[in-house]
Design a protein around this motif. Sequence first.
Motif, PDB file in Angstrom:
ATOM      1  N   ASP A  48     -10.175   9.199   3.791  1.00 27.12           N
ATOM      2  CA  ASP A  48     -11.054   8.238   2.779  1.00 27.12           C
ATOM      3  C   ASP A  48     -11.198   8.531   1.306  1.00 27.12           C
ATOM      4  OD1 ASP A  48     -12.893   5.885   3.046  1.00 27.12           O
ATOM      5  OD2 ASP A  48     -14.168   6.919   2.444  1.00 27.12           O
ATOM      6  N   TRP A  49     -11.907   9.368   1.961  1.00 28.37           N
ATOM      7  CA  TRP A  49     -11.750  10.499   0.082  1.00 28.37           C
ATOM      8  C   TRP A  49     -10.742  10.434  -0.958  1.00 28.37           C
ATOM      9  CZ3 TRP A  49     -10.230  14.625  -2.089  1.00 28.37           C
ATOM     10  CH2 TRP A  49     -10.455  15.089  -3.735  1.00 28.37           C
ATOM     11  N   GLY A  50      -9.737  10.841  -0.010  1.00 30.08           N
ATOM     12  CA  GLY A  50      -8.518  10.610  -1.139  1.00 30.08           C
ATOM     13  C   GLY A  50      -7.860   9.642  -1.574  1.00 30.08           C
ATOM     14  N   LEU A  51      -8.153   8.694  -0.576  1.00 27.98           N
ATOM     15  CA  LEU A  51      -7.151   7.637  -0.325  1.00 27.98           C
ATOM     16  C   LEU A  51      -7.919   6.148  -1.305  1.00 27.98           C
ATOM     17  CD1 LEU A  51      -5.944   6.308   3.075  1.00 27.98           C
ATOM     18  CD2 LEU A  51      -4.135   7.037   0.949  1.00 27.98           C
ATOM     19  N   GLY A  52      -9.890   6.899  -1.316  1.00 27.70           N
ATOM     20  CA  GLY A  52      -9.937   6.147  -2.240  1.00 27.70           C
ATOM     21  C   GLY A  52     -10.091   6.552  -4.074  1.00 27.70           C
ATOM     22  N   SER A  53      -9.696   8.480  -4.018  1.00 28.58           N
ATOM     23  CA  SER A  53      -9.329   8.547  -5.066  1.00 28.58           C
ATOM     24  C   SER A  53      -8.067   8.388  -6.098  1.00 28.58           C
ATOM     25  CB  SER A  53      -8.899  10.232  -5.060  1.00 28.58           C
ATOM     26  OG  SER A  53     -10.251  10.508  -4.892  1.00 28.58           O
ATOM     27  N   LEU A  54      -6.883   7.365  -4.817  1.00 29.89           N
ATOM     28  CA  LEU A  54      -5.454   7.479  -5.031  1.00 29.89           C
ATOM     29  C   LEU A  54      -5.503   6.106  -5.943  1.00 29.89           C
ATOM     30  CD1 LEU A  54      -2.496   7.737  -4.921  1.00 29.89           C
ATOM     31  CD2 LEU A  54      -1.779   7.507  -2.743  1.00 29.89           C
ATOM     32  N   ILE A  55      -6.470   5.149  -5.297  1.00 25.62           N
ATOM     33  CA  ILE A  55      -6.823   3.435  -4.845  1.00 25.62           C
ATOM     34  C   ILE A  55      -7.149   3.509  -6.685  1.00 25.62           C
ATOM     35  CG2 ILE A  55      -7.459   1.797  -5.051  1.00 25.62           C
ATOM     36  CD1 ILE A  55      -7.235   1.965  -2.065  1.00 25.62           C
ATOM     37  N   ASN A  56      -8.313   4.618  -7.185  1.00 25.92           N
ATOM     38  CA  ASN A  56      -9.387   4.681  -8.498  1.00 25.92           C
ATOM     39  C   ASN A  56      -7.945   4.401  -9.746  1.00 25.92           C
ATOM     40  OD1 ASN A  56     -11.508   3.193  -7.549  1.00 25.92           O
ATOM     41  ND2 ASN A  56     -12.171   5.900  -7.294  1.00 25.92           N
ATOM     42  N   ILE A  76      -4.374   4.808  -9.313  1.00 21.91           N
ATOM     43  CA  ILE A  76      -3.871   3.561  -9.590  1.00 21.91           C
ATOM     44  C   ILE A  76      -4.150   2.177 -10.429  1.00 21.91           C
ATOM     45  CG2 ILE A  76      -2.628   1.453  -8.536  1.00 21.91           C
ATOM     46  CD1 ILE A  76      -2.132   3.275  -5.755  1.00 21.91           C
ATOM     47  N   LEU A  77      -5.552   1.798  -9.928  1.00 15.22           N
ATOM     48  CA  LEU A  77      -6.484   0.986 -10.819  1.00 15.22           C
ATOM     49  C   LEU A  77      -6.692   1.165 -12.116  1.00 15.22           C
ATOM     50  CD1 LEU A  77      -8.516  -0.576  -7.641  1.00 15.22           C
ATOM     51  CD2 LEU A  77      -6.509  -1.518  -8.822  1.00 15.22           C
ATOM     52  N   ASP A  78      -6.968   2.605 -12.311  1.00 17.84           N
ATOM     53  CA  ASP A  78      -7.105   2.667 -13.316  1.00 17.84           C
ATOM     54  C   ASP A  78      -6.067   3.164 -14.498  1.00 17.84           C
ATOM     55  OD1 ASP A  78      -9.558   3.590 -12.893  1.00 17.84           O
ATOM     56  OD2 ASP A  78      -9.497   5.549 -12.781  1.00 17.84           O
ATOM     57  N   VAL A  79      -4.825   3.155 -14.237  1.00 22.63           N
ATOM     58  CA  VAL A  79      -3.521   2.643 -14.947  1.00 22.63           C
ATOM     59  C   VAL A  79      -3.053   1.719 -15.256  1.00 22.63           C
ATOM     60  CG1 VAL A  79      -0.844   3.412 -14.855  1.00 22.63           C
ATOM     61  CG2 VAL A  79      -2.568   4.693 -13.579  1.00 22.63           C
TER      62      VAL A  79
END
Length: 155
Positions: free
Chosen positions: A142-150, A152-155
């Motif tokens: 969950d932490w890893g996928l949440g960091s990945l989404i953050n 992606i969304l920051d770019v």
Amino acid sequence: VTAALNFTKARSMRWVSLVSAVISAVYMLVIALSTPNKFVDTRPLTNVTGIEYTPFVLITAIALFVFAVISAAFILVDNYVFVKESKNDKALVIPKRVVRFFREYKSEVRKIVWPGPKSIVKNTLIVLILCAILGVFIWLLDWGLGSLINIILDV
């Protein structure tokens, strides 16, 4: 509708009538014996305080219990007639099948070998450790996928 199932040739479907009659009767009895405000939505009505059930609710509950008893009697009589007419010598009426079931159940329960205290503690610890490992794995995922989404969304 389910009462009509009693008169069909499908013997396995006859129990539906009995079960639905008993469930309906118990539900109606609960409604009849409880306070009406639990089953009536009075939200749009502002000054409603005197809600009462008519005797029809109690009469309906009693009628459903009567129908359940009639349905059970019909099933028992039909089973008795079926057993008497059958060519199978091992066919038993329902009460004898129930008694046989409990005798066999009692003999099977005596065969159970219960685990000892050491085995119970060991198995409990294994389950708790595996739950903790699985919990940590899900948290990391969950932490890893949440960091990945953050990212992606920051770019």
